[in-house]
Design a protein around this motif. Structure first.
Motif, PDB file in Angstrom:
ATOM      1  N   MET A   4       0.862  -1.186   0.000  1.00 43.10           N
ATOM      2  CA  MET A   4       0.000   0.000   0.000  1.00 43.10           C
ATOM      3  C   MET A   4       0.897   1.234   0.000  1.00 43.10           C
ATOM      4  SD  MET A   4      -2.763  -1.205   2.895  1.00 43.10           S
ATOM      5  CE  MET A   4      -4.109  -0.087   2.444  1.00 43.10           C
ATOM      6  N   LYS A   5       0.821   2.002  -1.082  1.00 39.47           N
ATOM      7  CA  LYS A   5       1.654   3.202  -1.175  1.00 39.47           C
ATOM      8  C   LYS A   5       0.801   4.448  -0.924  1.00 39.47           C
ATOM      9  CE  LYS A   5       3.187   6.889  -3.586  1.00 39.47           C
ATOM     10  NZ  LYS A   5       2.487   7.902  -4.397  1.00 39.47           N
ATOM     11  N   PHE A   6       1.272   5.314  -0.061  1.00 44.75           N
ATOM     12  CA  PHE A   6       0.547   6.548   0.237  1.00 44.75           C
ATOM     13  C   PHE A   6       1.395   7.746  -0.183  1.00 44.75           C
ATOM     14  CE2 PHE A   6      -1.252   3.319   2.929  1.00 44.75           C
ATOM     15  CZ  PHE A   6      -2.613   3.579   2.858  1.00 44.75           C
ATOM     16  N   ARG A 217      11.477  12.152  -9.674  1.00 46.09           N
ATOM     17  CA  ARG A 217      10.375  12.750  -8.911  1.00 46.09           C
ATOM     18  C   ARG A 217       9.083  11.959  -9.144  1.00 46.09           C
ATOM     19  NH1 ARG A 217      10.874  17.837  -6.673  1.00 46.09           N
ATOM     20  NH2 ARG A 217       9.069  17.072  -5.511  1.00 46.09           N
ATOM     21  N   GLY A 218       8.362  11.770  -8.071  1.00 45.46           N
ATOM     22  CA  GLY A 218       7.125  10.987  -8.148  1.00 45.46           C
ATOM     23  C   GLY A 218       7.375   9.484  -8.109  1.00 45.46           C
ATOM     24  N   GLY A 219       8.631   9.105  -7.874  1.00 48.97           N
ATOM     25  CA  GLY A 219       9.036   7.697  -8.031  1.00 48.97           C
ATOM     26  C   GLY A 219       8.614   6.740  -6.924  1.00 48.97           C
ATOM     27  N   SER A 220       7.902   7.212  -5.914  1.00 48.42           N
ATOM     28  CA  SER A 220       7.465   6.280  -4.850  1.00 48.42           C
ATOM     29  C   SER A 220       6.495   5.224  -5.381  1.00 48.42           C
ATOM     30  CB  SER A 220       6.779   7.038  -3.714  1.00 48.42           C
ATOM     31  OG  SER A 220       7.682   7.886  -3.094  1.00 48.42           O
ATOM     32  N   ASP A 221       5.717   5.581  -6.404  1.00 47.16           N
ATOM     33  CA  ASP A 221       4.794   4.601  -7.013  1.00 47.16           C
ATOM     34  C   ASP A 221       5.604   3.421  -7.555  1.00 47.16           C
ATOM     35  OD1 ASP A 221       2.808   6.530  -6.645  1.00 47.16           O
ATOM     36  OD2 ASP A 221       2.970   7.296  -8.698  1.00 47.16           O
ATOM     37  N   TYR A 222       6.738   3.749  -8.166  1.00 49.14           N
ATOM     38  CA  TYR A 222       7.610   2.734  -8.750  1.00 49.14           C
ATOM     39  C   TYR A 222       8.166   1.819  -7.655  1.00 49.14           C
ATOM     40  CZ  TYR A 222      11.604   0.978 -11.566  1.00 49.14           C
ATOM     41  OH  TYR A 222      12.532   0.197 -12.220  1.00 49.14           O
ATOM     42  N   ALA A 275      -0.298  12.147 -16.930  1.00 47.61           N
ATOM     43  CA  ALA A 275      -1.219  11.809 -15.836  1.00 47.61           C
ATOM     44  C   ALA A 275      -0.380  11.478 -14.594  1.00 47.61           C
ATOM     45  CB  ALA A 275      -2.109  10.636 -16.225  1.00 47.61           C
ATOM     46  N   LYS A 276      -0.164  12.516 -13.810  1.00 47.55           N
ATOM     47  CA  LYS A 276       0.799  12.465 -12.703  1.00 47.55           C
ATOM     48  C   LYS A 276       0.387  11.495 -11.594  1.00 47.55           C
ATOM     49  CE  LYS A 276       2.600  15.917  -9.488  1.00 47.55           C
ATOM     50  NZ  LYS A 276       1.737  16.410  -8.414  1.00 47.55           N
ATOM     51  N   VAL A 277      -0.861  11.103 -11.592  1.00 42.94           N
ATOM     52  CA  VAL A 277      -1.386  10.261 -10.519  1.00 42.94           C
ATOM     53  C   VAL A 277      -0.632   8.930 -10.403  1.00 42.94           C
ATOM     54  CG1 VAL A 277      -3.224   9.237 -11.931  1.00 42.94           C
ATOM     55  CG2 VAL A 277      -3.552   9.486  -9.456  1.00 42.94           C
TER      56      VAL A 277
HETATM   57 MG    MG Z   1       2.842  10.911  -7.103  1.00 43.82          MG
END
Ligand code: MG
Ligand code: ADP
Ligand code: ASP
Length: 311
Positions: A4-6, A217-222, A275-277
């Motif tokens: 689960m990523k927040f 940047r934004g790489g936590s999803d990865y 789509a940055k989401v």
């Molecule tokens: Mg993000």
């Protein structure tokens, strides 16, 4: 096992962190790895701090520059202290504050070392990593404060990359080996042991020599997808501040509508188109292991979200 990523807004302050923990503790599944971003806005603050410190003395003079840098550094520390102050009230509070001030000290030392020098990508990664290091440590302590056993994991020990600082390439084979060894040794119920809960920071990793790197940047999803693929998770959930992947950015286009399900390929295309989401790198590890990615809204958990799978 589930991941689960927040994201940043989900963990921006004490109130939101409480929401996140409620969501995690409501889960029926036993073994959960929580991946967190830095508190919302902190990574940008850290980038500013690194740039300010490394900037040669401007016309305004050394004193003014140092004052600005000190103010920014203190405001970053205050944001984290406030969360600890509001969420940890037991006798453990002093211990956590002591631990956290050690980390502030490490950041301060790095800032001192880059002062007045040209800012390298390596130093910037070292500074930016504190966002996730601090948030993951604090959130693991807050979960324990609620009486739930939970382990803090330093992502840099289990995700290995090359030295392309700022946008490092993950050594998939090595990292999957380290991740699966790490979690199987923990003996969660998926591995025949007790229930298991852990918190790790997204976005950060390290080279084989131990230098801190970041995954862009934004790489936590990865990060979440990598961990999911390494442990063959049942699902990778990306919890954010909108109901899911939409036909356009809902903050810019009021007529944007939710996409309830989509293929990995189409989701990746949309991410690449802005789509940055969801970070574009997220889809590949999950796709190769056929693991569903579910995008969910922390602030509207009842909403069904977007299911990304082999559609
Ligand atoms: Mg993000
Ligand atoms: P997090 O901090 O949870 O990772 P991000 O800010 O990275 O969240 O991504 C969520 C944001 O992505 C939303 O607030 C929204 O404004 C933006 N966004 C851009 N394009 C889209 C899209 N097509 N669908 C949904 N959200 C989008
Ligand atoms: N904190 C990092 C960023 O702001 C990574 C992330 O949030 O995914 O880019």
């Amino acid at each position: 096992m589930k991941i689960m990523k927040f994201g940043g807004s989900s963990v921006a302050n004490a109130e939101n962190i409480n929401k996140v923990i409620d969501i995690v503790l409501e889960q029926k599944i036993n073994d959960i790895v929580i991946v967190v971003s830095a508190l919302g806005g902190i990574t940008d603050n850290l980038v500013m701090l690194a740039n300010l410190a490394s900037k040669p003395v401007c016309a305004c003079g050394e004193k003014k520059k140092n004052e600005e840098s000190k103010k920014l550094f203190e405001s970053i520390c205050e944001r984290h202290d406030k969360v600890i102050g509001e969420l940890i009230v037991s006798e453990k509070k002093m211990k956590v504050l002591k631990e956290i001030s050690k980390k502030y000290g490490e950041l301060e030392e790095i800032i001192k070392n880059i002062s007045g020098k040209e800012l390298s990508k390596q130093s910037l990664d070292a500074v930016m990593s504190f966002g996730e290091l601090l948030s993951s440590f604090i959130i693991s302590e807050v979960i324990r404060e609620r009486g739930v056993p939970c382990e803090f994991v330093d992502s840099r020990d289990i995700i290995k990359t090359d030295n392309n600082f700022g946008n490092a390439e993950v050594d998939i084979k090595k990292s999957y080996q380290l991740i699966s060894e790490y979690f199987s040794a923990r003996g969660g119920s998926a591995f025949g042991g007790k229930n298991y809960l852990s918190v790790m920071g997204g976005f950060i990793a390290s080279t084989k020599n131990g230098e801190t790197t970041t995954l862009s940047r934004g790489g936590s999803d990865y990060t979440a997808s990598l961990v999911g693929a390494a442990v063959d998770a049942s699902v990778v959930e990306i919890w954010t501040d909108v109901d899911g992947l939409m036909t356009a950015d809902p903050r810019k286009f009021k007529d944007a509508v939710l996409i309830p399900e989509i293929s990995y390929e189409k989701a990746e295309e949309m991410a690449l188109a802005g789509a940055k989401v969801i970070h574009p790198r997220t889809m590949k590890p999950a796709k190769l292991k056929n693991i569903i990615i579910l995008i969910k809204n922390t602030f509207n958990p009842q909403a069904l979200g977007t299911k990304i799978y082999n559609k």
